[in-house]
Design a protein around this motif. Sequence first.
Motif, mmCIF file in Angstrom:
data_model
loop_
_atom_site.group_PDB
_atom_site.id
_atom_site.type_symbol
_atom_site.label_atom_id
_atom_site.label_comp_id
_atom_site.label_asym_id
_atom_site.label_seq_id
_atom_site.Cartn_x
_atom_site.Cartn_y
_atom_site.Cartn_z
ATOM 1 N N GLY A 35 -4.591 -39.785 17.019
ATOM 2 C CA GLY A 35 -3.432 -39.618 16.164
ATOM 3 C C GLY A 35 -2.438 -40.747 16.312
ATOM 4 O O GLY A 35 -2.520 -41.565 17.234
ATOM 5 N N TRP A 36 -1.508 -40.780 15.376
ATOM 6 C CA TRP A 36 -0.379 -41.708 15.411
ATOM 7 C C TRP A 36 0.915 -40.901 15.351
ATOM 8 O O TRP A 36 1.030 -39.950 14.577
ATOM 9 C CB TRP A 36 -0.419 -42.669 14.228
ATOM 10 C CG TRP A 36 -1.495 -43.696 14.308
ATOM 11 C CD1 TRP A 36 -2.732 -43.638 13.756
ATOM 12 C CD2 TRP A 36 -1.424 -44.960 14.976
ATOM 13 N NE1 TRP A 36 -3.442 -44.790 14.035
ATOM 14 C CE2 TRP A 36 -2.651 -45.607 14.789
ATOM 15 C CE3 TRP A 36 -0.431 -45.617 15.715
ATOM 16 C CZ2 TRP A 36 -2.931 -46.884 15.309
ATOM 17 C CZ3 TRP A 36 -0.697 -46.874 16.238
ATOM 18 C CH2 TRP A 36 -1.928 -47.495 16.031
ATOM 19 N N PHE A 37 1.850 -41.316 16.164
ATOM 20 C CA PHE A 37 3.203 -40.772 16.181
ATOM 21 C C PHE A 37 4.176 -41.935 16.054
ATOM 22 O O PHE A 37 3.783 -43.094 16.227
ATOM 23 C CB PHE A 37 3.468 -40.013 17.489
ATOM 24 C CG PHE A 37 2.735 -38.712 17.594
ATOM 25 C CD1 PHE A 37 1.372 -38.698 17.870
ATOM 26 C CD2 PHE A 37 3.392 -37.518 17.429
ATOM 27 C CE1 PHE A 37 0.678 -37.497 17.970
ATOM 28 C CE2 PHE A 37 2.710 -36.310 17.528
ATOM 29 C CZ PHE A 37 1.359 -36.306 17.805
ATOM 30 N N ARG A 38 5.425 -41.626 15.774
ATOM 31 C CA ARG A 38 6.441 -42.655 15.734
ATOM 32 C C ARG A 38 7.766 -42.112 16.259
ATOM 33 O O ARG A 38 8.025 -40.918 16.210
ATOM 34 C CB ARG A 38 6.618 -43.211 14.322
ATOM 35 C CG ARG A 38 7.195 -42.213 13.314
ATOM 36 C CD ARG A 38 7.173 -42.828 11.924
ATOM 37 N NE ARG A 38 7.749 -41.927 10.922
ATOM 38 C CZ ARG A 38 7.745 -42.171 9.611
ATOM 39 N NH1 ARG A 38 7.184 -43.290 9.146
ATOM 40 N NH2 ARG A 38 8.293 -41.312 8.782
ATOM 41 N N GLN A 39 8.563 -43.035 16.751
ATOM 42 C CA GLN A 39 9.878 -42.668 17.275
ATOM 43 C C GLN A 39 10.891 -43.711 16.837
ATOM 44 O O GLN A 39 10.801 -44.884 17.230
ATOM 45 C CB GLN A 39 9.854 -42.549 18.791
ATOM 46 C CG GLN A 39 11.134 -41.986 19.382
ATOM 47 C CD GLN A 39 10.964 -41.583 20.828
ATOM 48 O OE1 GLN A 39 10.010 -41.962 21.509
ATOM 49 N NE2 GLN A 39 11.892 -40.785 21.325
ATOM 50 N N ALA A 40 11.820 -43.272 16.024
ATOM 51 C CA ALA A 40 12.904 -44.141 15.574
ATOM 52 C C ALA A 40 14.044 -44.084 16.586
ATOM 53 O O ALA A 40 14.163 -43.111 17.345
ATOM 54 C CB ALA A 40 13.382 -43.698 14.204
ATOM 55 N N PRO A 41 14.899 -45.092 16.593
ATOM 56 C CA PRO A 41 16.014 -45.101 17.546
ATOM 57 C C PRO A 41 16.874 -43.850 17.417
ATOM 58 O O PRO A 41 17.277 -43.468 16.313
ATOM 59 C CB PRO A 41 16.798 -46.350 17.148
ATOM 60 C CG PRO A 41 15.796 -47.233 16.511
ATOM 61 C CD PRO A 41 14.847 -46.328 15.794
ATOM 62 N N GLY A 42 17.117 -43.196 18.541
ATOM 63 C CA GLY A 42 17.967 -42.022 18.555
ATOM 64 C C GLY A 42 17.314 -40.753 18.042
ATOM 65 O O GLY A 42 17.986 -39.725 17.919
ATOM 66 N N LYS A 43 16.021 -40.826 17.748
ATOM 67 C CA LYS A 43 15.331 -39.651 17.220
ATOM 68 C C LYS A 43 14.163 -39.266 18.123
ATOM 69 O O LYS A 43 13.715 -40.056 18.950
ATOM 70 C CB LYS A 43 14.830 -39.920 15.804
ATOM 71 C CG LYS A 43 15.935 -40.136 14.792
ATOM 72 C CD LYS A 43 15.372 -40.222 13.387
ATOM 73 C CE LYS A 43 16.500 -40.356 12.362
ATOM 74 N NZ LYS A 43 15.970 -40.419 10.965
ATOM 75 N N GLU A 44 13.680 -38.052 17.933
ATOM 76 C CA GLU A 44 12.532 -37.598 18.697
ATOM 77 C C GLU A 44 11.248 -38.194 18.124
ATOM 78 O O GLU A 44 11.176 -38.590 16.959
ATOM 79 C CB GLU A 44 12.448 -36.068 18.649
ATOM 80 C CG GLU A 44 13.575 -35.365 19.374
ATOM 81 C CD GLU A 44 13.365 -33.869 19.454
ATOM 82 O OE1 GLU A 44 14.160 -33.211 20.141
ATOM 83 O OE2 GLU A 44 12.410 -33.370 18.843
ATOM 84 N N ARG A 45 10.236 -38.248 18.987
ATOM 85 C CA ARG A 45 8.930 -38.714 18.531
ATOM 86 C C ARG A 45 8.367 -37.700 17.538
ATOM 87 O O ARG A 45 8.400 -36.497 17.783
ATOM 88 C CB ARG A 45 7.998 -38.884 19.731
ATOM 89 C CG ARG A 45 6.728 -39.630 19.427
ATOM 90 C CD ARG A 45 5.925 -39.924 20.688
ATOM 91 N NE ARG A 45 6.662 -40.763 21.615
ATOM 92 C CZ ARG A 45 6.135 -41.279 22.717
ATOM 93 N NH1 ARG A 45 4.857 -41.046 23.012
ATOM 94 N NH2 ARG A 45 6.870 -42.034 23.515
ATOM 95 N N GLU A 46 7.829 -38.202 16.425
ATOM 96 C CA GLU A 46 7.318 -37.313 15.403
ATOM 97 C C GLU A 46 5.884 -37.664 15.027
ATOM 98 O O GLU A 46 5.466 -38.819 15.103
ATOM 99 C CB GLU A 46 8.190 -37.373 14.142
ATOM 100 C CG GLU A 46 8.219 -38.705 13.442
ATOM 101 C CD GLU A 46 9.008 -38.673 12.137
ATOM 102 O OE1 GLU A 46 9.577 -37.636 11.787
ATOM 103 O OE2 GLU A 46 9.020 -39.718 11.452
#
Length: 125
Positions: A35-46
Amino acid sequence: QVQLVESGGGLVQAGGSLRLSCAASGRTFSNYAMGWFRQAPGKEREFVAAISSGGISRYYADSVKGRFTISRDNAKNTVYLQMNSLKPEDTAVYYCAASQTTAQAISSRSGISYWGKGTLVTVSS
């Protein structure tokens, strides 16, 4: 033990495309859902996308459906994320994940055994 190394991140303009790769080493790659996840600054990993061990089943977050495509090449021990029509809100560190369960479990962020260190994607407006 499975080692995951992401590559392909970078800076792209809105509307552009990037293809991320995740190379796996260690245990038998074809036994793992990926899988792939992403995490933007100040946000949780999604969660972004997941694919079953044989590549038949795929799951996507609503925010990327129709724009991103996950695929895998078991002969090369690599999973890919083709990202098209990129938006500034896609800016994040993208992480690869491996699971001995299912792609559906990955989409629920459960059963993940290994993570990569991430690759940064920046989409400019």
